[in-house]
Design a protein around this motif. Structure first.
Motif, PDB file in Angstrom:
ATOM      1  N   VAL A 206       0.840  -1.206   0.000  1.00 43.38           N
ATOM      2  CA  VAL A 206       0.000   0.000   0.000  1.00 43.38           C
ATOM      3  C   VAL A 206       0.870   1.248   0.000  1.00 43.38           C
ATOM      4  O   VAL A 206       0.582   2.237  -0.700  1.00 43.38           O
TER       5      VAL A 206
ATOM      6  N   PRO B  52      -4.665   5.866   1.443  1.00 42.27           N
ATOM      7  CA  PRO B  52      -4.985   4.593   2.116  1.00 42.27           C
ATOM      8  C   PRO B  52      -6.126   4.723   3.126  1.00 42.27           C
ATOM      9  O   PRO B  52      -7.013   3.846   3.178  1.00 42.27           O
TER      10      PRO B  52
ATOM     11  N   SER C 285       0.866   4.014  -2.882  1.00 48.74           N
ATOM     12  CA  SER C 285       0.536   5.394  -2.495  1.00 48.74           C
ATOM     13  C   SER C 285       1.627   6.357  -2.936  1.00 48.74           C
ATOM     14  O   SER C 285       1.346   7.487  -3.358  1.00 48.74           O
TER      15      SER C 285
END
Length: 393
Positions: free
Chosen positions: A19, A71, A23
């Motif tokens: 993640v 996120p 990102s």
């Protein structure tokens, strides 16, 4: 059971790392959009300069904030869809992230300042507005969840909350451009960046030479380091995020481990400032000497060709019992007489009432862009001090 816990944690950390990487790619794309530059006339500086299309404050509060909070936003959407009931990963994700930023991140930033050093907030106007709205956001949550409609977020409350965000962005923008009372700022200097024009780089060089080069001949490398120091553009949030992520996974870091050029320039600036203090003490000693001494006020003068003329000051230090005459003349360097400047020579006369004299040299404004050139003015005769030659760059 223990092995399952270990494997679960490893898998969880692996997902977190994925993640973070995704990102950071998203942040890089957003930074590419917000860093677009254009050559525009700056009213405060009175000249054209390379500027970003996006206002930095607006970019940080909108797209950059969206990228850094992607996120949490996705977890919130997943947590409430499709029933729109608050669960373990719902709005608590947003509130928890905001509380972490407000309390933990602020505490780490304060605690990480080395002993003996200080930090200051560059723009208190925007900072105050951001801090105020951050606190107001929590108060507003209490109002809508405990007051007007307990445990329920009604449609009008969501719409008003969303409008508050745009009110916040507008007020922060007005503060950033100095349109609100008490937020007016001096004209900001130029920053060195890949899109800087030759004229902007020349202005930056002129700035550092005038500040640090009056009593020392600066090399091109020293000028480059001082430009990085004086006109440094801070790294963006995306740069720091990507650098931190790569450090965790063993990738090639964006920000090098050794001293940056900005840090090298900062050390050089401190050294030059100390040298200027020593030079000033020497001038004070000359002023109290028994015999008069004539020398230039500074070793270097930095000017642009468009300035037209440069005035060079010569000063007679010490007691003057009778008139003193000192001859002077210009001398070629990489800049040539007639083509780049008008040669001049003459005699300076000093007495007890006139201890300072000026030499005026006309600078030729050539067409097009040229490399940095210099020529000299020499004091040729009389009771001369150490600074008897001045360099005009």
């Amino acid at each position: 059971r223990e092995m399952r816990i270990v494997l679960y944690l490893i898998g969880l950390l692996w997902c977190f790392m994925g993640v973070a990487i995704i990102s950071d790619v998203f942040m890089g794309a957003i930074e590419k959009i917000t860093s677009m530059k254009v050559l525009r006339y700056d009213k405060r500086l009175g000249k054209r300069r390379t500027m970003t299309v996006w206002n930095p404050t607006v970019a940080n509060l909108t797209l950059m904030a969206l990228g850094s909070s992607a996120p949490e936003i996705l977890l919130n959407v997943i947590g409430i869809f499709p029933t729109f009931q608050s669960g373990a990963l719902g709005p608590s994700t947003i509130v928890g992230s905001a509380a972490f930023n407000l309390l933990c991140i602020s505490a780490v930033c304060v605690a990480s300042i080395p002993n003996g050093e200080t930090r200051k907030i560059k723009d208190c106007g925007v900072y105050s507005i951001t801090a105020t709205f951050s606190i107001f956001a929590y108060v507003w949550l209490l109002i809508i969840l405990l007051g007007t409609s307990p445990d329920v977020v009604e449609t009008w409350e969501g719409v008003v909350t969303f409008l508050f965000f745009w009110v916040f962005v507008l007020i922060a923008f007005l503060a950033d451009v100095g349109a609100l009372p008490g937020t007016a700022k001096e004209a900001s200097g130029m920053t060195v960046q890949p899109g800087s024009t030759t004229e902007e780089l020349a202005d930056m060089e002129l700035k550092v030479r005038q500040k640090y080069g009056q009593h020392k001949n600066l090399t091109p490398e020293q000028v480059s380091l001082l430009i990085e120091c004086e006109c440094h553009a801070p790294h963006s949030r995306a740069t720091h995020r990507v650098n931190a992520t790569r450090s965790l996974v063993g990738g090639r870091r964006i920000l090098g481990g050794g001293p940056s050029r900005y840090e090298q320039g900062l050390l050089l600036a401190k050294e030059l400032e100390e040298e200027m203090k020593v030079h000033q003490r020497r001038l004070n000693d000359i002023s109290t000497a028994a015999a008069p001494v004539v020398q230039f006020q500074a070793l270097n003068y930095s000017v642009l060709e468009s300035v037209g003329q440069v005035k060079i000051k010569a000063i007679c230090y010490g007691p003057i019992d009778k008139p003193i005459k000192v001859e002077y003349a210009t001398r070629d360097g990489s800049a040539k007489a007639i083509d780049d400047y008008t040669p001049t020579q003459g005699i300076l006369e000093f007495d007890s009432k006139h201890t300072e004299r000026e030499i005026t040299v006309t600078i030729a404004n050539s067409e097009g862009t040229e490399d940095t050139e210099e020529f000299y003015v020499d004091l040729l005769s009389g009771p001369l001090g150490a600074m008897r030659t001045v360099t005009i760059v």
